[in-house]
Design a protein around this motif. Sequence first.
Motif, PDB file in Angstrom:
ATOM      1  N   SER A   1      21.392  22.386 -26.263  1.00 47.81           N
ATOM      2  CA  SER A   1      21.681  22.690 -24.850  1.00 47.81           C
ATOM      3  C   SER A   1      20.339  22.942 -24.146  1.00 47.81           C
ATOM      4  N   GLU A   2      20.390  23.088 -22.818  1.00 49.98           N
ATOM      5  CA  GLU A   2      19.163  23.391 -22.078  1.00 49.98           C
ATOM      6  C   GLU A   2      18.557  24.707 -22.551  1.00 49.98           C
ATOM      7  N   GLU A   3      19.433  25.677 -22.787  1.00 52.99           N
ATOM      8  CA  GLU A   3      18.949  26.979 -23.246  1.00 52.99           C
ATOM      9  C   GLU A   3      18.301  26.867 -24.623  1.00 52.99           C
TER      10      GLU A   3
ATOM     11  N   ARG B   1      13.848  26.758 -28.420  1.00 58.18           N
ATOM     12  CA  ARG B   1      13.278  26.069 -29.582  1.00 58.18           C
ATOM     13  C   ARG B   1      11.875  25.542 -29.309  1.00 58.18           C
ATOM     14  N   ILE B   2      11.612  25.145 -28.055  1.00 57.55           N
ATOM     15  CA  ILE B   2      10.255  24.698 -27.722  1.00 57.55           C
ATOM     16  C   ILE B   2       9.282  25.862 -27.869  1.00 57.55           C
ATOM     17  N   LYS B   3       9.670  27.036 -27.377  1.00 60.67           N
ATOM     18  CA  LYS B   3       8.817  28.222 -27.512  1.00 60.67           C
ATOM     19  C   LYS B   3       8.569  28.531 -28.986  1.00 60.67           C
TER      20      LYS B   3
ATOM     21  N   MET C   1      17.483  17.434 -26.895  1.00 60.24           N
ATOM     22  CA  MET C   1      18.304  17.859 -25.765  1.00 60.24           C
ATOM     23  C   MET C   1      18.998  16.654 -25.129  1.00 60.24           C
ATOM     24  N   MET C   2      18.268  15.577 -24.919  1.00 60.91           N
ATOM     25  CA  MET C   2      18.839  14.400 -24.259  1.00 60.91           C
ATOM     26  C   MET C   2      19.925  13.735 -25.104  1.00 60.91           C
TER      27      MET C   2
END
Length: 141
Positions: free
Chosen positions: A111-113, A118-120, A105-106
Motif C-alpha cells: 500500500s502507499e503507507e 518500507r522505503i525508510k 507499490m505499483m
Amino acid sequence: MSFASYEDAESFLLTDKTIVKAEQKYSEQHFFVDGVIFQSTMRYMSGTSDGERIPVLYSIHHCYYDRYPDDADVLELSDETINVMKEAYRQIRIAEIYATRVDWMMSGNDSEENFRERIKEDLAEFEKEYASKDWIFFDVD
C-alpha cells in the motif's frame, strides 16, 4: 584455495595419491578445454552409458594470482577517484531501493503507507551496511 601458479595447483592436486594425470582417452574429451586433466584411481562416475567404468575426472579451471600474470600493469586509482566511485555505488544502490519499492507499490504488493515505511526501513538498513562496508574485500556476490 589460492596458489601462486598453475603448477602449484597441479602439484597440490597430485599430492592425493588416488589422483593421477588422466589417460589419453579422457584428456582429449571436448569438455576439458583447460588443458591437463586428472582422474581418480578409486572413484568412478555413475550413470554412464553401457555401464562403462569412467573414473571421476578433475580439471583445474581457474588460477587466481596475487599479481597480474606476466607482471602486467595494474590499474592504480587515486583516492579521489576511488571516493567518487564509492559515492556512485551508494547512489546506484539507493536508486535500486527506490525502484524496487515503487515496483512493489505499483504492482499492488504494498500500500502507499507500506511503501513509505518500507522505503525508510530499506534506506536505513542500506546506510548501516554502507557505513560498515569493508572496501578492501571484493565481494562478487
